[in-house]
Design a protein around this motif. Structure first.
Motif, short mmCIF file in Angstrom:
data_model
loop_
_atom_site.label_atom_id
_atom_site.label_comp_id
_atom_site.label_asym_id
_atom_site.label_seq_id
_atom_site.Cartn_x
_atom_site.Cartn_y
_atom_site.Cartn_z
N PHE A 1 0.83 -1.20 0.00
CA PHE A 1 0.00 0.00 0.00
C PHE A 1 0.86 1.25 0.00
CE2 PHE A 1 -3.80 -2.34 1.27
CZ PHE A 1 -3.26 -3.41 1.95
N TRP A 2 0.30 2.30 -0.54
CA TRP A 2 0.78 3.64 -0.29
C TRP A 2 -0.36 4.39 0.39
CZ3 TRP A 2 5.52 5.71 -0.55
CH2 TRP A 2 6.49 5.03 -1.29
N VAL B 1 -3.94 5.57 -0.80
CA VAL B 1 -3.71 6.09 -2.15
C VAL B 1 -3.87 4.97 -3.18
CG1 VAL B 1 -2.00 7.12 -3.70
CG2 VAL B 1 -2.14 7.88 -1.30
N ILE B 2 -3.19 3.84 -2.92
CA ILE B 2 -3.19 2.76 -3.90
C ILE B 2 -2.82 1.46 -3.22
CG2 ILE B 2 -0.79 2.96 -4.63
CD1 ILE B 2 -1.90 2.89 -7.57
N THR C 1 -3.08 1.13 -10.73
CA THR C 1 -3.21 2.53 -11.14
C THR C 1 -4.49 3.10 -10.58
OG1 THR C 1 -2.03 2.12 -13.22
CG2 THR C 1 -3.37 4.09 -13.11
N GLU C 2 -4.39 4.31 -10.07
CA GLU C 2 -5.56 5.05 -9.57
C GLU C 2 -5.42 6.49 -10.03
OE1 GLU C 2 -8.30 4.26 -7.93
OE2 GLU C 2 -7.83 2.16 -7.51
N ASN C 3 -6.05 6.80 -11.14
CA ASN C 3 -6.01 8.16 -11.69
C ASN C 3 -4.56 8.60 -11.91
OD1 ASN C 3 -8.91 8.40 -11.59
ND2 ASN C 3 -8.70 8.64 -9.39
N LYS D 1 4.41 6.50 -8.42
CA LYS D 1 4.58 7.61 -9.34
C LYS D 1 3.34 8.48 -9.29
CE LYS D 1 4.32 7.37 -13.97
NZ LYS D 1 4.73 7.09 -15.37
N ILE D 2 3.58 9.78 -9.07
CA ILE D 2 2.49 10.75 -9.07
C ILE D 2 2.66 11.63 -10.30
CG2 ILE D 2 1.30 12.56 -7.78
CD1 ILE D 2 2.65 11.50 -5.24
#
Lengths: 114, 112
Positions: A35-36, A48-49, A60-62, A78-79
């Motif tokens: 997780f993040w 977050v993900i 991937t989430e957006n 990666k943002i």
């Protein structure tokens, strides 16, 4: 001890640019989850993900995506198109399947420069 | 759908006192776990409860205890407070089989 390591205590990124946060982990389990989590100054820990270790495809989430390298035990975030609201502490964490105990890294403080 | 609710959000105690923190999980979540967050030690697991039973406990002294009620709400107690107990205490809940924890906003404890 099975650990999670985040080697970057602090990072910064220009608004609208891309940044990658690093995480490595140690585990003896074959089935686990990664997780993040994001913790803004409000202190709320926000997911977050999430990545299942048995899945080869990167989650991937957006604007958020991961690079999961199972053999290397690496899990980077990666943002893309960074926004001011992305400024926060980011924690990488591991959960053994069927367990309820997260193991966290020390965190990376991300600053977003307007 | 309500999230994980922790009360109180802030509290100040003096050394030697005791404190009780409360956590109400998301409806339907039966597992509740607690974490201590400090600048020096980071996030450390305290304990986890499921169906009113403690299933796992982290490496903390016996002054740290908890319990879970039949409605899945949980409390944690710290007795004989020490300065080093100053921390953010986070509660998280999980529904069976979900393999993801949802956190509350935390209770910030300051020990003077």
């Amino acid at each position: 001890a099975q650990t999670v390591t985040q080697s970057q205590p602090e990072m910064s990124v220009q608004e609208a640019e891309t940044v990658t946060l690093s995480c490595t982990y140690d585990t003896s389990e074959s089935d686990y989850y990664l997780f993040w989590y994001k913790q803004p100054p409000s202190r709320q820990m926000i997911l977050v993900i999430r990545q299942e270790a048995y899945k080869q495809q990167n989650a991937t989430e957006n604007r958020f995506s991961v690079n999961f390298q199972k053999a290397a035990k690496s899990f980077s975030l990666k943002i893309s198109d960074s926004q001011l609201g992305d400024a926060a502490m980011y924690f990488c964490a591991r959960l053994a399947a069927g367990s309820y105990q997260l193991t966290f890294g020390k965190g990376t403080k991300l600053s977003v420069i307007p | 759908k309500a999230g994980v609710t922790q009360t109180p959000r802030y509290l100040i105690k003096t050394r030697g006192q005791q404190v009780t923190l409360s956590c109400s999980p998301i409806s339907g979540h039966r597992s509740v776990s607690w974490y201590q967050q400090t600048p020096g030690q980071g996030l450390q697991f305290l304990f986890e409860y499921f169906s009113e039973t403690q299933r796992n406990k982290g490496n903390f002294p016996g002054r740290f205890s908890g319990r879970q009620f039949s409605n899945s709400r949980s409390e944690m107690n710290v007795s004989t407070l020490e300065l080093g107990d100053s921390a953010l205490y986070l509660c998280a809940s999980q529904r069976p089989g979900a393999n993801v924890l949802t956190f509350g906003a935390g209770s910030r404890l300051t020990v003077l």
